[in-house]
Motif scaffolding. Structure first.
Motif, mmCIF file in Angstrom:
data_model
loop_
_atom_site.group_PDB
_atom_site.id
_atom_site.type_symbol
_atom_site.label_atom_id
_atom_site.label_comp_id
_atom_site.label_asym_id
_atom_site.label_seq_id
_atom_site.Cartn_x
_atom_site.Cartn_y
_atom_site.Cartn_z
ATOM 1 N N UNK A 64 43.905 -31.765 84.600
ATOM 2 C CA UNK A 64 44.646 -32.716 83.788
ATOM 3 C C UNK A 64 45.571 -31.930 82.852
ATOM 4 N N UNK A 65 46.723 -32.505 82.537
ATOM 5 C CA UNK A 65 47.688 -31.876 81.635
ATOM 6 C C UNK A 65 48.000 -32.822 80.489
ATOM 7 N N UNK A 66 48.109 -32.266 79.293
ATOM 8 C CA UNK A 66 48.423 -33.060 78.104
ATOM 9 C C UNK A 66 49.487 -32.337 77.283
ATOM 10 N N UNK A 67 50.372 -33.114 76.677
ATOM 11 C CA UNK A 67 51.385 -32.549 75.778
ATOM 12 C C UNK A 67 50.704 -32.230 74.451
ATOM 13 N N UNK A 68 51.005 -31.070 73.887
ATOM 14 C CA UNK A 68 50.429 -30.659 72.605
ATOM 15 C C UNK A 68 51.186 -31.358 71.494
ATOM 16 N N UNK A 100 39.214 -34.724 80.579
ATOM 17 C CA UNK A 100 40.317 -35.143 79.712
ATOM 18 C C UNK A 100 40.497 -34.055 78.671
ATOM 19 N N UNK A 101 41.734 -33.775 78.312
ATOM 20 C CA UNK A 101 42.006 -32.740 77.316
ATOM 21 C C UNK A 101 43.126 -33.214 76.402
ATOM 22 N N UNK A 110 40.507 -30.535 72.388
ATOM 23 C CA UNK A 110 39.270 -31.282 72.644
ATOM 24 C C UNK A 110 39.203 -31.517 74.146
ATOM 25 N N UNK A 111 38.087 -31.106 74.729
ATOM 26 C CA UNK A 111 37.859 -31.264 76.163
ATOM 27 C C UNK A 111 36.690 -32.220 76.343
#
Length: 156
Positions: free
Chosen positions: A147-151, A41-42, A55-56
Protein backbone atom coordinates in the motif's frame (compact mmCIF):
# COMPACT_ATOMS: atom_id res chain seq x y z
CA UNK A 1 -5.39 -71.59 11.07
CA UNK A 2 -2.55 -69.69 9.45
CA UNK A 3 -4.99 -68.09 7.00
CA UNK A 4 -7.38 -66.84 9.72
CA UNK A 5 -4.49 -65.43 11.75
CA UNK A 6 -3.36 -63.42 8.68
CA UNK A 7 -6.92 -62.18 8.16
CA UNK A 8 -7.17 -61.05 11.77
CA UNK A 9 -3.85 -59.26 11.52
CA UNK A 10 -4.86 -57.46 8.30
CA UNK A 11 -8.25 -56.54 9.77
CA UNK A 12 -6.57 -55.11 12.88
CA UNK A 13 -4.15 -53.04 10.78
CA UNK A 14 -6.99 -51.72 8.62
CA UNK A 15 -9.00 -50.65 11.71
CA UNK A 16 -5.96 -48.96 13.18
CA UNK A 17 -5.29 -46.99 9.96
CA UNK A 18 -8.93 -45.87 9.70
CA UNK A 19 -8.89 -44.68 13.30
CA UNK A 20 -5.66 -42.72 12.80
CA UNK A 21 -6.98 -40.97 9.68
CA UNK A 22 -10.14 -39.89 11.53
CA UNK A 23 -8.06 -38.37 14.34
CA UNK A 24 -6.02 -36.41 11.79
CA UNK A 25 -9.21 -35.03 10.19
CA UNK A 26 -10.53 -33.93 13.61
CA UNK A 27 -7.25 -32.15 14.37
CA UNK A 28 -7.31 -30.38 10.97
CA UNK A 29 -10.82 -29.07 11.59
CA UNK A 30 -9.88 -27.67 15.00
CA UNK A 31 -6.93 -25.67 13.63
CA UNK A 32 -8.33 -24.59 10.26
CA UNK A 33 -7.04 -21.20 9.20
CA UNK A 34 -7.72 -18.96 6.23
CA UNK A 35 -5.35 -18.53 3.31
CA UNK A 36 -6.38 -14.93 2.66
CA UNK A 37 -3.58 -12.39 3.07
CA UNK A 38 -3.40 -9.92 5.90
CA UNK A 39 -4.27 -6.39 4.78
CA UNK A 40 -1.88 -3.53 5.47
CA UNK A 41 -2.58 0.18 5.88
CA UNK A 42 0.05 2.86 6.38
CA UNK A 43 0.00 6.59 7.03
CA UNK A 44 2.80 9.06 7.51
CA UNK A 45 3.03 12.58 8.83
CA UNK A 46 6.03 14.91 8.87
CA UNK A 47 6.34 16.20 12.45
CA UNK A 48 9.42 18.32 12.08
CA UNK A 49 12.19 19.15 9.67
CA UNK A 50 13.64 15.64 9.81
CA UNK A 51 11.04 13.32 11.41
CA UNK A 52 8.15 11.32 9.99
CA UNK A 53 5.71 9.50 12.24
CA UNK A 54 4.36 6.42 10.47
CA UNK A 55 1.49 4.22 11.62
CA UNK A 56 1.24 0.71 10.21
CA UNK A 57 -1.89 -1.39 10.69
CA UNK A 58 -2.05 -5.10 9.90
CA UNK A 59 -5.64 -6.34 9.68
CA UNK A 60 -7.23 -9.78 9.31
CA UNK A 61 -10.27 -9.24 7.04
CA UNK A 62 -11.43 -12.83 7.47
CA UNK A 63 -14.09 -14.29 9.74
CA UNK A 64 -11.66 -16.96 10.90
CA UNK A 65 -8.19 -17.16 12.43
CA UNK A 66 -5.17 -16.57 10.22
CA UNK A 67 -1.76 -17.94 11.18
CA UNK A 68 1.18 -16.02 9.72
CA UNK A 69 4.72 -17.38 9.53
CA UNK A 70 7.28 -14.58 9.35
CA UNK A 71 10.80 -15.36 8.08
CA UNK A 72 12.26 -13.11 10.81
CA UNK A 73 11.10 -10.77 13.58
CA UNK A 74 10.29 -8.16 10.90
CA UNK A 75 6.50 -7.75 10.51
CA UNK A 76 6.44 -5.22 7.66
CA UNK A 77 8.65 -3.14 5.38
CA UNK A 78 8.45 0.64 4.96
CA UNK A 79 10.00 2.77 2.25
CA UNK A 80 9.89 6.55 1.95
CA UNK A 81 10.12 7.98 -1.58
CA UNK A 82 10.91 11.51 -2.70
CA UNK A 83 9.30 13.62 -5.41
CA UNK A 84 11.46 11.92 -8.07
CA UNK A 85 10.23 8.50 -6.88
CA UNK A 86 13.66 7.59 -5.41
CA UNK A 87 13.73 5.56 -2.20
CA UNK A 88 15.29 7.75 0.52
CA UNK A 89 14.55 5.49 3.51
CA UNK A 90 14.12 1.72 3.95
CA UNK A 91 12.91 0.44 7.34
CA UNK A 92 14.80 -2.87 7.15
CA UNK A 93 18.12 -1.12 6.50
CA UNK A 94 17.77 0.87 9.73
CA UNK A 95 16.76 -1.98 12.07
CA UNK A 96 18.08 -5.37 13.10
CA UNK A 97 15.79 -8.41 13.11
CA UNK A 98 16.24 -11.88 14.55
CA UNK A 99 16.65 -14.44 11.79
CA UNK A 100 14.26 -17.07 13.06
CA UNK A 101 10.88 -18.10 11.73
CA UNK A 102 8.14 -16.71 13.95
CA UNK A 103 4.43 -17.47 13.86
CA UNK A 104 1.67 -15.10 14.84
CA UNK A 105 -2.06 -15.73 15.07
CA UNK A 106 -4.61 -13.10 13.99
CA UNK A 107 -8.12 -13.53 15.36
CA UNK A 108 -11.07 -12.81 13.05
CA UNK A 109 -11.09 -9.11 12.06
CA UNK A 110 -8.20 -8.39 14.44
CA UNK A 111 -6.01 -5.35 13.77
CA UNK A 112 -2.49 -4.80 15.09
CA UNK A 113 -0.97 -1.32 15.04
CA UNK A 114 2.68 -0.31 14.99
CA UNK A 115 4.11 3.21 15.35
CA UNK A 116 7.43 3.97 13.68
CA UNK A 117 9.51 7.15 13.99
CA UNK A 118 11.56 7.76 10.86
CA UNK A 119 14.55 10.10 11.09
CA UNK A 120 15.69 11.67 7.82
CA UNK A 121 18.25 14.35 7.06
CA UNK A 122 15.41 16.47 5.64
CA UNK A 123 11.71 15.61 5.17
CA UNK A 124 10.94 18.44 2.72
CA UNK A 125 11.32 16.13 -0.27
CA UNK A 126 9.64 13.08 1.34
CA UNK A 127 6.42 12.57 -0.64
CA UNK A 128 5.14 9.00 -0.21
CA UNK A 129 5.49 6.07 2.12
CA UNK A 130 5.08 2.46 0.99
CA UNK A 131 4.09 -0.28 3.39
CA UNK A 132 4.50 -3.97 2.58
CA UNK A 133 3.77 -7.10 4.56
CA UNK A 134 6.49 -9.72 4.82
CA UNK A 135 4.36 -12.66 5.85
CA UNK A 136 4.75 -16.02 4.21
CA UNK A 137 2.27 -18.83 4.69
CA UNK A 138 1.41 -21.97 2.83
CA UNK A 139 -1.33 -21.61 0.25
CA UNK A 140 -1.30 -17.81 0.14
CA UNK A 141 -2.04 -16.19 -3.21
CA UNK A 142 0.67 -13.60 -2.57
CA UNK A 143 3.26 -13.58 0.18
CA UNK A 144 3.13 -9.79 0.45
CA UNK A 145 0.60 -6.98 0.21
CA UNK A 146 1.58 -3.40 -0.63
CA UNK A 147 0.00 0.00 0.00
CA UNK A 148 1.18 3.57 -0.69
CA UNK A 149 0.21 6.72 1.19
CA UNK A 150 1.06 10.39 0.67
CA UNK A 151 3.01 11.86 3.61
CA UNK A 152 1.05 14.70 5.16
CA UNK A 153 2.97 17.76 6.28
CA UNK A 154 2.79 19.11 9.83
CA UNK A 155 0.40 22.01 10.23
CA UNK A 156 2.03 25.14 11.64
Amino acid sequence: MKWSRTRLLLLGLALMLVGCSQETKKADLATKVSNQPIEIAVSGQAVGSNTIEAIVRLHNPNDQNVKIAYPSSQRFELMVRDGRNHVIYTFSKEHLFTQAIEEEQFKPYEEKEYEVTIELSDTSDAKEIDGMTVQQFEGARDSTSKVTSVISKEKL
